[in-house]
Motif scaffolding. Structure first.
Motif, PDB file in Angstrom:
ATOM      1  N   PHE A  13     -19.051  17.898   9.748  1.00  0.00           N
ATOM      2  CA  PHE A  13     -18.049  17.066   9.093  1.00  0.00           C
ATOM      3  C   PHE A  13     -16.670  17.708   9.183  1.00  0.00           C
ATOM      4  CE2 PHE A  13     -22.059  16.404   6.739  1.00  0.00           C
ATOM      5  CZ  PHE A  13     -22.247  15.056   7.032  1.00  0.00           C
ATOM      6  N   ASP A  14     -15.638  16.888   9.413  1.00  0.00           N
ATOM      7  CA  ASP A  14     -14.264  17.371   9.364  1.00  0.00           C
ATOM      8  C   ASP A  14     -13.872  17.684   7.927  1.00  0.00           C
ATOM      9  OD1 ASP A  14     -13.810  17.219  12.067  1.00  0.00           O
ATOM     10  OD2 ASP A  14     -12.983  15.182  11.986  1.00  0.00           O
ATOM     11  N   SER A  15     -12.864  18.537   7.787  1.00  0.00           N
ATOM     12  CA  SER A  15     -12.375  18.858   6.442  1.00  0.00           C
ATOM     13  C   SER A  15     -11.631  17.680   5.829  1.00  0.00           C
ATOM     14  CB  SER A  15     -11.457  20.084   6.489  1.00  0.00           C
ATOM     15  OG  SER A  15     -10.335  19.834   7.320  1.00  0.00           O
ATOM     16  N   HIS A  16     -11.005  16.819   6.675  1.00  0.00           N
ATOM     17  CA  HIS A  16     -10.261  15.657   6.202  1.00  0.00           C
ATOM     18  C   HIS A  16     -10.990  14.376   6.646  1.00  0.00           C
ATOM     19  CE1 HIS A  16      -7.269  18.797   5.900  1.00  0.00           C
ATOM     20  NE2 HIS A  16      -6.436  17.986   5.288  1.00  0.00           N
ATOM     21  N   GLN A  17     -11.368  13.544   5.675  1.00  0.00           N
ATOM     22  CA  GLN A  17     -12.054  12.297   5.985  1.00  0.00           C
ATOM     23  C   GLN A  17     -11.511  11.192   5.085  1.00  0.00           C
ATOM     24  OE1 GLN A  17     -16.556  13.012   6.603  1.00  0.00           O
ATOM     25  NE2 GLN A  17     -15.919  14.753   5.372  1.00  0.00           N
ATOM     26  N   GLY A  18     -11.354   9.999   5.657  1.00  0.00           N
ATOM     27  CA  GLY A  18     -10.857   8.900   4.843  1.00  0.00           C
ATOM     28  C   GLY A  18     -10.355   7.765   5.699  1.00  0.00           C
ATOM     29  N   ALA A  19      -9.420   6.992   5.149  1.00  0.00           N
ATOM     30  CA  ALA A  19      -8.915   5.812   5.842  1.00  0.00           C
ATOM     31  C   ALA A  19      -7.440   5.599   5.533  1.00  0.00           C
ATOM     32  CB  ALA A  19      -9.709   4.573   5.424  1.00  0.00           C
ATOM     33  N   ILE A  20      -6.731   5.077   6.534  1.00  0.00           N
ATOM     34  CA  ILE A  20      -5.358   4.616   6.357  1.00  0.00           C
ATOM     35  C   ILE A  20      -5.393   3.098   6.282  1.00  0.00           C
ATOM     36  CG2 ILE A  20      -3.051   4.505   7.365  1.00  0.00           C
ATOM     37  CD1 ILE A  20      -3.817   7.110   8.892  1.00  0.00           C
ATOM     38  N   GLN A  21      -4.771   2.539   5.264  1.00  0.00           N
ATOM     39  CA  GLN A  21      -4.672   1.088   5.112  1.00  0.00           C
ATOM     40  C   GLN A  21      -3.232   0.679   5.419  1.00  0.00           C
ATOM     41  OE1 GLN A  21      -6.384  -0.385   1.407  1.00  0.00           O
ATOM     42  NE2 GLN A  21      -7.635   1.469   1.258  1.00  0.00           N
ATOM     43  N   LEU A  22      -3.088  -0.245   6.343  1.00  0.00           N
ATOM     44  CA  LEU A  22      -1.783  -0.687   6.825  1.00  0.00           C
ATOM     45  C   LEU A  22      -1.539  -2.126   6.377  1.00  0.00           C
ATOM     46  CD1 LEU A  22       0.427   0.557   8.745  1.00  0.00           C
ATOM     47  CD2 LEU A  22      -0.649  -0.736  10.583  1.00  0.00           C
ATOM     48  N   PHE A  23      -0.377  -2.378   5.745  1.00  0.00           N
ATOM     49  CA  PHE A  23      -0.050  -3.694   5.216  1.00  0.00           C
ATOM     50  C   PHE A  23       1.272  -4.195   5.808  1.00  0.00           C
ATOM     51  CE2 PHE A  23      -2.502  -1.416   2.054  1.00  0.00           C
ATOM     52  CZ  PHE A  23      -3.364  -2.361   1.518  1.00  0.00           C
TER      53      PHE A  23
ATOM     54  N   GLY B 128       2.209  -8.920   1.996  1.00  0.00           N
ATOM     55  CA  GLY B 128       1.308  -7.858   1.570  1.00  0.00           C
ATOM     56  C   GLY B 128      -0.065  -7.927   2.201  1.00  0.00           C
ATOM     57  N   ARG B 129      -0.168  -8.570   3.354  1.00  0.00           N
ATOM     58  CA  ARG B 129      -1.480  -8.746   3.996  1.00  0.00           C
ATOM     59  C   ARG B 129      -1.989  -7.426   4.573  1.00  0.00           C
ATOM     60  NH1 ARG B 129      -3.077 -10.378   9.220  1.00  0.00           N
ATOM     61  NH2 ARG B 129      -0.887 -10.658   9.827  1.00  0.00           N
ATOM     62  N   LEU B 130      -3.284  -7.173   4.393  1.00  0.00           N
ATOM     63  CA  LEU B 130      -3.927  -5.976   4.935  1.00  0.00           C
ATOM     64  C   LEU B 130      -4.134  -6.163   6.433  1.00  0.00           C
ATOM     65  CD1 LEU B 130      -5.345  -3.230   4.545  1.00  0.00           C
ATOM     66  CD2 LEU B 130      -7.441  -4.488   4.011  1.00  0.00           C
ATOM     67  N   LEU B 131      -3.384  -5.402   7.231  1.00  0.00           N
ATOM     68  CA  LEU B 131      -3.449  -5.538   8.679  1.00  0.00           C
ATOM     69  C   LEU B 131      -4.571  -4.731   9.296  1.00  0.00           C
ATOM     70  CD1 LEU B 131       0.347  -5.210   9.563  1.00  0.00           C
ATOM     71  CD2 LEU B 131      -0.990  -7.314   9.294  1.00  0.00           C
ATOM     72  N   ALA B 132      -4.757  -3.492   8.810  1.00  0.00           N
ATOM     73  CA  ALA B 132      -5.691  -2.598   9.501  1.00  0.00           C
ATOM     74  C   ALA B 132      -6.234  -1.541   8.560  1.00  0.00           C
ATOM     75  CB  ALA B 132      -5.002  -1.928  10.692  1.00  0.00           C
ATOM     76  N   ILE B 133      -7.435  -1.092   8.872  1.00  0.00           N
ATOM     77  CA  ILE B 133      -8.051   0.079   8.241  1.00  0.00           C
ATOM     78  C   ILE B 133      -8.403   1.025   9.381  1.00  0.00           C
ATOM     79  CG2 ILE B 133      -9.951   0.947   6.838  1.00  0.00           C
ATOM     80  CD1 ILE B 133     -10.152  -1.855   5.598  1.00  0.00           C
ATOM     81  N   ILE B 134      -7.825   2.218   9.356  1.00  0.00           N
ATOM     82  CA  ILE B 134      -7.891   3.138  10.493  1.00  0.00           C
ATOM     83  C   ILE B 134      -8.418   4.486  10.021  1.00  0.00           C
ATOM     84  CG2 ILE B 134      -6.521   4.299  12.278  1.00  0.00           C
ATOM     85  CD1 ILE B 134      -4.530   1.944  12.052  1.00  0.00           C
ATOM     86  N   ASP B 135      -9.303   5.084  10.814  1.00  0.00           N
ATOM     87  CA  ASP B 135      -9.865   6.382  10.462  1.00  0.00           C
ATOM     88  C   ASP B 135      -8.751   7.397  10.214  1.00  0.00           C
ATOM     89  OD1 ASP B 135     -12.031   8.485  10.338  1.00  0.00           O
ATOM     90  OD2 ASP B 135     -10.852   9.220  12.038  1.00  0.00           O
ATOM     91  N   ALA B 136      -8.780   8.038   9.046  1.00  0.00           N
ATOM     92  CA  ALA B 136      -7.714   8.963   8.669  1.00  0.00           C
ATOM     93  C   ALA B 136      -7.911  10.360   9.236  1.00  0.00           C
ATOM     94  CB  ALA B 136      -7.608   9.045   7.151  1.00  0.00           C
ATOM     95  N   GLY B 137      -9.156  10.795   9.386  1.00  0.00           N
ATOM     96  CA  GLY B 137      -9.396  12.152   9.866  1.00  0.00           C
ATOM     97  C   GLY B 137      -8.837  12.385  11.246  1.00  0.00           C
TER      98      GLY B 137
END
Length: 331
Positions: A83-93, A98-107
């Motif tokens: 596992f990476d030390s940094h894990q999560g998601a970036i949410q782009l609007f 205010g529409r949710l455009l994308a969910i992108i791997d943050a790590g």
């Protein structure tokens, strides 16, 4: 309404290092021009101190405004695991409705953009004839900096040091693109180096000022929140200090706060932000013997700029996966 999902493998394809460096240049320029809203990150620490959850929102204005947040866990003990030390998601609007455009791997974004910002700082601050690179650490950021720094400087020799010497030897053996020597001590890594990158999870200094040669440029990126610290007070005091953002450094960096509290210097020790060098309001290196230090905290605007680049490229290449994530309101 459809939302784009981009996983780690696709991030690496859509965000090559050279393109990420250019995106970071634009982001830092926007920050220096006042086009960015950037609250300090919030952190929720687990009671056992094993890890934390970070929340990093940002807004980028200008001709293509965008809004977003990175939600990421930081578990330094993951080094050496799958596992990476940094894990999560970036949410782009988008900023019209205010529409949710994308969910992108943050790590994967964090790994690439952190090294890209270091490469940008190196291009602005390191001597043009720099050719010897030293890396402190052997994890994800060590590997990414081995990729990023040669983009902006002609590197002919690399030294790598890790508290686990076997990890350093594995990285030197398996990287393949450069001739790398795994050295036994941090002092051996530092002495005689033109560029030093500290990429560790150290909580006590691993780089001492007396080891640093005149003319060296340092990228200190491993210690982004207390209690992490990589540089001793002498190293910071003897360097011309540049940062990604003043407020973040003053409030979040123990590499800066501890020597400041010792009375070694005040807030004026920060010469400027790298974005201010880009827009010409601050000078960078002023001589070949000057020691320059870039203290990187990692900013949400960097994640947002990288995510925007990924989103645009994914649209043009029809990459990623589209999901009917939010139902449209029906009257």
């Amino acid at each position: 309404m459809d939302t784009l999902i981009v996983g780690a493998d696709e991030v690496r394809k859509l965000l090559p290092m050279e393109e990420c460096i250019a995106a970071m240049k634009d982001a830092m320029t926007g920050l220096a021009r006042g086009e960015v809203v950037l609250p300090l990150r919030q952190a929720l620490r687990l009671p056992d101190k094993k890890g934390m959850l970070g929340l990093m929102p940002a807004f980028l204005g200008g001709s293509s405004p965008i809004l977003g947040i990175k939600v990421v866990t930081v578990f330094p003990g993951n080094h050496g695991t799958k596992f990476d030390s940094h894990q999560g998601a970036i949410q782009l609007f988008e900023t019209q409705n205010g529409r949710l455009l994308a969910i992108i791997d943050a790590g994967s974004v964090t790994a690439i953009r952190t090294a890209a910002v270091s490469a940008l700082a190196t291009d602005l601050l390191a001597r043009s004839d720099s050719e010897t690179l030293s890396i402190f650490g052997s994890g994800t950021q060590a590997r990414m900096h081995l990729e990023a720094i040669p983009v902006v400087r002609s590197i002919h020799r690399v030294k790598i040091w890790s508290r686990n010497h076997d990890h350093a030897k594995d990285l030197a053996k398996n990287y393949g693109k450069l001739e790398i020597e795994a050295v036994e001590s941090a002092e051996d890594a530092a002495r005689g180096s033109d560029i030093i990158c500290t990429t560790t999870a150290a909580t006590a200094p691993i780089l001492e000022g007396e080891w640093i040669s005149n003319g060296t440029h340092i990228n200190a990126i491993g210690a982004s929140v207390p209690p992490f610290r990589e540089l001793d007070s002498d190293a910071v005091a003897k360097s011309s200090l540049f940062v990604d953002r003043r407020q973040s450094t003053i409030e979040e960096s123990d590499d800066f706060r501890i020597p400041k509290n010792e009375g070694r210097f005040g807030d004026e020790h920060i010469k400027g932000e790298i974005g201010e060098i880009l827009i010409g309001t601050v000078k960078g290196r002023t001589g070949n013997d000057e020691i320059t230090l870039f203290k990187s905290l990692g900013l949400a605007i960097e994640d947002l700029a990288a995510a925007q680049h990924i989103y645009r490229k994914a649209l043009s290449q029809k990459a990623g996966t589209w999901v009917d994530f939010v139902a449209e309101r029906r009257e």
